[in-house]
Design an enzyme around this catalytic site. Structure first.
Site, PDB file in Angstrom:
ATOM      1  N   THR A 172     117.606  85.581  38.895  1.00 17.62           N
ATOM      2  CA  THR A 172     117.006  85.259  37.608  1.00 17.62           C
ATOM      3  C   THR A 172     117.181  86.432  36.655  1.00 17.62           C
ATOM      4  OG1 THR A 172     115.366  83.773  38.583  1.00 17.62           O
ATOM      5  CG2 THR A 172     114.898  84.599  36.387  1.00 17.62           C
ATOM      6  N   PHE A 174     115.851  88.265  33.316  1.00 21.41           N
ATOM      7  CA  PHE A 174     114.635  88.402  32.534  1.00 21.41           C
ATOM      8  C   PHE A 174     114.909  89.212  31.266  1.00 21.41           C
ATOM      9  CE2 PHE A 174     113.204  87.612  36.789  1.00 21.41           C
ATOM     10  CZ  PHE A 174     112.003  86.919  36.679  1.00 21.41           C
TER      11      PHE A 174
END
Length: 276
Positions: A172, A174
């Site tokens: 992921t 960010f």
């Protein structure tokens, strides 16, 4: 002085881990929603926010693309987190006991194969760590949570299966948000620039707008489109490029972009992080 970092979720969430990685030793503040996370920075309750923007398996985090442009916040950094999903259950439970799994919809989507193979019923929840807490509180052996090992340790759950995500590259990205801009310096390491724009209502406007990046050797790493204002004819684009706004190639690309757009806004110029 200790800084306060807002993230979406509860203690033990993957966003909590990303915030701690980027701001080690600072005070992390969990928020229920992305709106609340951004609002914490907007109102001064937090100094920065760390929010997910895209996942290598699940794709973009849609809410952020809609919320960020209107938030008044600035992107000052990015960080990547390798996401390792675990099946967590109350002590004494076994794989044979589990009938349902609870987690954030994004996390459930990242473990589709495992869930389908086991035939589990899915329960959508606000976040991964909150699911771990609720599973611990219910003490129901038939319900498990999908969350981080860290969350399992916090809430006293046992790990029944590790790395259950669909692919090993599950990562992921960010973004780090600030109430004030902090532009990365030019000619010092790799830099990304994030911006939004709307093309003018003329034939081939998007094609022509993108041409300037190709002819000037600017690498566009992300281009997303989404409707705004509930109108099918109003499309906004969200883009990331490699480079600084003062780089000659980027300057010329932005100049050409301006001929075919009626709205343009830079959301951040920040150091590029290394992905997994």
């Amino acid at each position: 002085m200790t800084k306060k970092i807002a993230f979406q979720g509860e203690p033990g969430a993957f966003s909590h881990a990303a915030a701690s990685n980027f701001f080690p030793g600072e005070d992390a503040i969990g928020c229920v929603t992305f709106e609340e996370t951004l609002n914490a920075v907007q109102t001064g309750r937090a100094d920065f926010a760390v929010v997910p923007v895209e996942n290598s398996l699940y794709g973009r985090i849609t809410d952020i693309h809609h919320l960020l442009p209107e938030s008044g916040l600035h992107i000052i950094g990015e960080t990547y987190l390798r996401v390792e999903m675990n099946l967590l259950a109350v002590p004494g439970a076994t794989l044979d006991d589990i009938k349902s799994v609870q987690s954030l919809s994004v996390a459930l989507g990242q473990c589709r194969k495992f869930i389908a193979d086991k035939g589990y019923r899915t329960i959508n929840a606000v976040d991964t760590a909150g699911s771990a807490r609720e599973v611990a509180e219910k003490a129901d052996k038939s319900v498990a949570a999908i969350a981080s090992r860290f969350a399992g340790e916090i809430y006293g759950l046992n790990v029944l299966a590790t790395n259950i995500e669909d692919a090993a590259h599950n990562t992921t990205r960010f973004l780090v948000l600030s109430p004030t801009p902090k532009e990365a310096p030019a000619n010092v390491g790799k830099v990304k620039t994030t911006f939004i724009f709307r093309v003018r209502n003329v034939p081939a406007a998007l094609y022509k707008a993108m041409g300037g990046f190709a002819t000037n050797g600017v690498n566009m790493t992300k281009l997303e489109s989404y409707m705004v204002g509930g109108a099918f004819t109003a499309t906004q684009f969200y883009a990331d490029i490699e480079g600084h706004p003062t780089d000659p190639g980027v300057v010329h690309a932005f100049e050409e972009l301006g001929f075919f757009t009626d709205q343009f806004k830079v959301l951040g110029v920040y150091p590029a992080a290394e992905s997994y």
